[in-house]
Design a protein around this motif. Structure first.
Motif, mmCIF file in Angstrom:
data_model
loop_
_atom_site.group_PDB
_atom_site.id
_atom_site.type_symbol
_atom_site.label_atom_id
_atom_site.label_comp_id
_atom_site.label_asym_id
_atom_site.label_seq_id
_atom_site.Cartn_x
_atom_site.Cartn_y
_atom_site.Cartn_z
ATOM 1 N N GLU A 3 0.810 -1.210 0.000
ATOM 2 C CA GLU A 3 0.000 0.000 0.000
ATOM 3 C C GLU A 3 0.851 1.272 0.000
ATOM 4 N N ASP A 25 -10.479 8.006 -10.162
ATOM 5 C CA ASP A 25 -11.903 7.679 -10.183
ATOM 6 C C ASP A 25 -12.390 7.422 -11.607
ATOM 7 N N LEU A 28 -11.240 3.998 -12.691
ATOM 8 C CA LEU A 28 -12.067 2.964 -12.074
ATOM 9 C C LEU A 28 -13.390 2.815 -12.807
ATOM 10 N N ASP A 48 -5.678 -0.924 -5.611
ATOM 11 C CA ASP A 48 -5.619 -1.193 -4.171
ATOM 12 C C ASP A 48 -4.362 -0.597 -3.540
ATOM 13 N N TYR A 51 -6.017 2.807 -2.801
ATOM 14 C CA TYR A 51 -7.363 2.827 -2.221
ATOM 15 C C TYR A 51 -7.500 1.791 -1.113
ATOM 16 N N ARG A 52 -8.458 2.017 -0.244
ATOM 17 C CA ARG A 52 -8.788 1.097 0.830
ATOM 18 C C ARG A 52 -10.263 0.706 0.722
ATOM 19 N N THR A 53 -10.573 -0.525 1.082
ATOM 20 C CA THR A 53 -11.965 -0.954 1.160
ATOM 21 C C THR A 53 -12.455 -0.769 2.585
ATOM 22 N N THR A 62 -17.426 0.471 0.844
ATOM 23 C CA THR A 62 -16.826 1.704 0.325
ATOM 24 C C THR A 62 -15.442 1.415 -0.231
ATOM 25 N N TYR A 63 -15.001 2.295 -1.105
ATOM 26 C CA TYR A 63 -13.668 2.200 -1.715
ATOM 27 C C TYR A 63 -13.146 3.623 -1.809
ATOM 28 N N THR A 64 -12.306 4.016 -0.864
ATOM 29 C CA THR A 64 -11.901 5.415 -0.742
ATOM 30 C C THR A 64 -10.384 5.537 -0.764
ATOM 31 N N ARG A 66 -6.620 6.129 0.233
ATOM 32 C CA ARG A 66 -5.846 6.021 1.466
ATOM 33 C C ARG A 66 -5.081 7.331 1.607
ATOM 34 N N HIS A 170 -12.821 9.174 3.077
ATOM 35 C CA HIS A 170 -13.043 8.580 4.392
ATOM 36 C C HIS A 170 -13.069 9.688 5.454
#
Length: 574
Positions: A3, A25, A28, A48, A51-53, A62-64, A66, A170
């Motif tokens: 990450e 975005d 994605l 990933d 981004y974090r789940t 959610t997928y926002t 990090r 987040h």
């Protein structure tokens, strides 16, 4: 999992970040649509990494990003500091039981969502309605009119970085630096921001938010740090970087120090000039001391630079300038977001993946500690086999780093070149092998070449999302191809006309950065270290003791001597 935690500190850094996350975005969204170009569905980028789940209290996945964003209080516009996905209400004030007099409450009205944010809200509601089988549906003609209105509105009315952000954040991501009791315009120098991090509980709160993203990571790869170093946020970032160096000593940091053209206005008096030059020196010295690789980004006149030959930029608009720098940062950071593939990459859509530690070590090396790298960009990148009147790919790469020498021969230079979405002269996308062959040929015919060059290639171009400025010239086509004849009456062009563009960027450790370093060393000596220096009292007011200033001079002197090894530079402590 490897990450990356992204940190954005300061106003212009968050403008750049808003565009950067819009790119992610958009990628994605394009990857999830089966009707889109296959090049977007097969990006070979691991989102990933960035981004974090997660999951809301209502059980919604959610997928926002990090991300930790630090900004001035009130800089979020109509957006809540807790974002929009997580609707937990923050606790209100408790009832007053020790006061028997009257109590009055003063609350400012929330800012209304602009046209673009209203559109996002409508689309989300439409999406929920489709899930529930109650979709009303809007015609393409209605949607097209709305798009035109939105593009025109954003080009003329963006005030906050959240005005054009299409991303959900987040609740731990957005931190407002409150309690400063001053206008953002007054928070304009290192001295005024020096204690902003440590006062109260700000530093603890910021570090706790950063810790949240680090500790939930399986195996953090590094930090991607963007700071607006033109004012007080430079001091905030330096204190945060010092904390990162202490708490995450072995975790690499790639630091981009950015600034907008409006922060580099002409200074009318000698006092203002000394003030600004000392800020620039102290800011750079402090930031560079906490990272092995720092990349200064931000030209004083971006619209007059060779880097914007094909663009129509308004320097006074952060919305415009940040869009250019965000595109370059997106491209420059692709290598450590690519899916690793084998040595034969012709059958893949990416080549040259490297993790952030390898990326930083490659450019900094062992001989050049605290390295300053130059960021070059070609936006859009030219076709690989252009016409005779077109410059080569290398000729189109122009610096986005200020105070850089041109045409410098540095046999010790180290470069990382990233090319993605490259087009052939017939307008078709080039393969990985075609890009590699072209670059090898360019360096093979070059009179001078760097000591080492790492090449990363991706077939996926840079997508242009709706909230991107109308800033492309009339020689840029729908897919970023460079046209032989201009469109008539259609400049500047935006996201409705240009859907994607090829990009080429280069990060290089080169002696071409010497003017940047020598100017800061010279200003520190002239205004801070010499007997009777005009800025000595100012630096003392900023809280710097003589030994700290000598240490800064020593570090800058070493950086200069490393880039110019045969020069005789006396030690500041002599």
């Amino acid at each position: 999992m490897r990450e990356i935690v992204t940190v954005q500190v300061g106003g212009f850094a968050n403008f750049i970040g808003s565009h950067f996350w819009n790119f992610q975005d958009e990628l994605l969204g394009l990857a999830s649509d089966p009707n889109n170009d296959p090049v977007f569905r097969n990006q070979c980028l691991n989102m990933d990494v960035l981004y974090r789940t997660g999951e809301t209290q209502q059980g919604v996945l959610t997928y926002t990003p990090r991300l930790l964003s630090v900004g001035f209080q009130g800089s979020l516009g109509s957006m809540s500091s807790r974002g929009l996905l997580y609707n937990e209400s923050s606790p209100g004030p408790s009832d007053v039981v020790t006061w028997s007099g009257s109590v009055s409450t003063h609350a400012s009205a929330p800012r209304k969502k602009n046209l673009f944010l209203q559109r996002l809200y409508e689309e989300e509601q439409e999406s929920f309605s489709m899930i529930n089988g109650t979709s009303s549906g809007k015609s393409d003609s209605q949607r097209e009119i709305q798009d035109k209105d939105i593009v025109e509105f954003l080009d003329n009315h963006v005030e906050f970085w959240t005005d054009f952000s299409k991303v959900h954040y987040h609740p731990q991501s957005l931190y407002e630096l409150g309690g400063l009791w001053m206008d953002p315009q007054e928070f304009d120098n290192y001295g005024i921001g020096k204690d902003a991090f440590s006062e109260g509980f700000r530093g603890e709160e910021i570090c706790e938010r950063l810790r949240f993203f680090v500790e939930e990571s399986d195996h953090i790869q590094g930090f991607q740090f963007v700071v607006d170093d033109s004012g007080g946020f430079s001091a905030v970032a330096a204190d945060l970087l010092e904390n990162i160096a202490d708490e995450y000593a072995n975790t690499p940091v790639l630091l981009f120090a950015v600034r907008s053209p409006s922060s580099q206005m002409n200074l009318r008096s000698r006092k203002q000039t000394i003030f600004r030059e000392l800020h620039d020196t102290v800011s750079f010295s402090r930031l560079a001391s906490f990272g092995k690789l720092i990349v200064p980004v931000g030209l004083p006149f971006l619209n007059e630079s060779k880097a914007s030959t094909l663009l129509c930029i308004e320097n006074e608009k952060p919305y415009h300038c940040s869009a250019v720098y965000a595109a370059a940062l997106h491209s420059a950071t692709l290598p450590y977001r690519m899916e690793p593939v084998g040595p034969t990459a012709d059958s893949f859509d990416v080549f040259g993946a490297v993790d952030i530690n390898g990326f930083v070590q490659m450019l900094a090396g062992q001989a050049r500690q605290n390295t300053v790298a130059i960021l070059d960009a070609a936006m859009p990148a030219p076709a690989l086999n252009g016409k005779q009147h077109e410059q080569s790919l290398l000729g189109n790469l122009q610096p986005l780093t200020p105070e850089v020498s041109e045409d410098v021969e540095d046999l010790q230079a180290v470069e990382s070149m990233i090319i993605h979405g490259a087009l052939r002269s017939d307008g078709q996308r080039a393969s990985i092998s075609e890009v590699k062959e072209t670059v090898n040929a360019i360096y093979g015919h070059a009179i001078t070449r760097p000591m080492f060059c790492h090449l990363s290639v991706a077939r996926c171009p840079l997508p242009i999302p709706l909230p991107y400025p109308s800033m492309f010239g009339n020689l840029v086509g729908q897919y970023g191809e460079l046209l032989n004849s201009p469109f008539v009456g259609s400049s500047p062009r935006g996201s409705l006309e240009v859907h994607s563009i090829p990009m080429a960027v280069r990060l290089r450790s080169s002696s071409a950065i010497l003017p940047f370093l020598e100017n800061r060393l010279g200003n520190l000596r002239r205004y801070g270290l010499q007997r009777g220096a005009l800025g000595a009292e100012l630096l003392r007011n900023w809280g710097f003791a003589d030994d700290e200033l000598y240490d800064m001079g020593e570090m800058l002197s070493k950086m200069v001597s490393t880039m110019k090894p045969h020069s005789e530079i006396s030690s500041d402590s002599d």
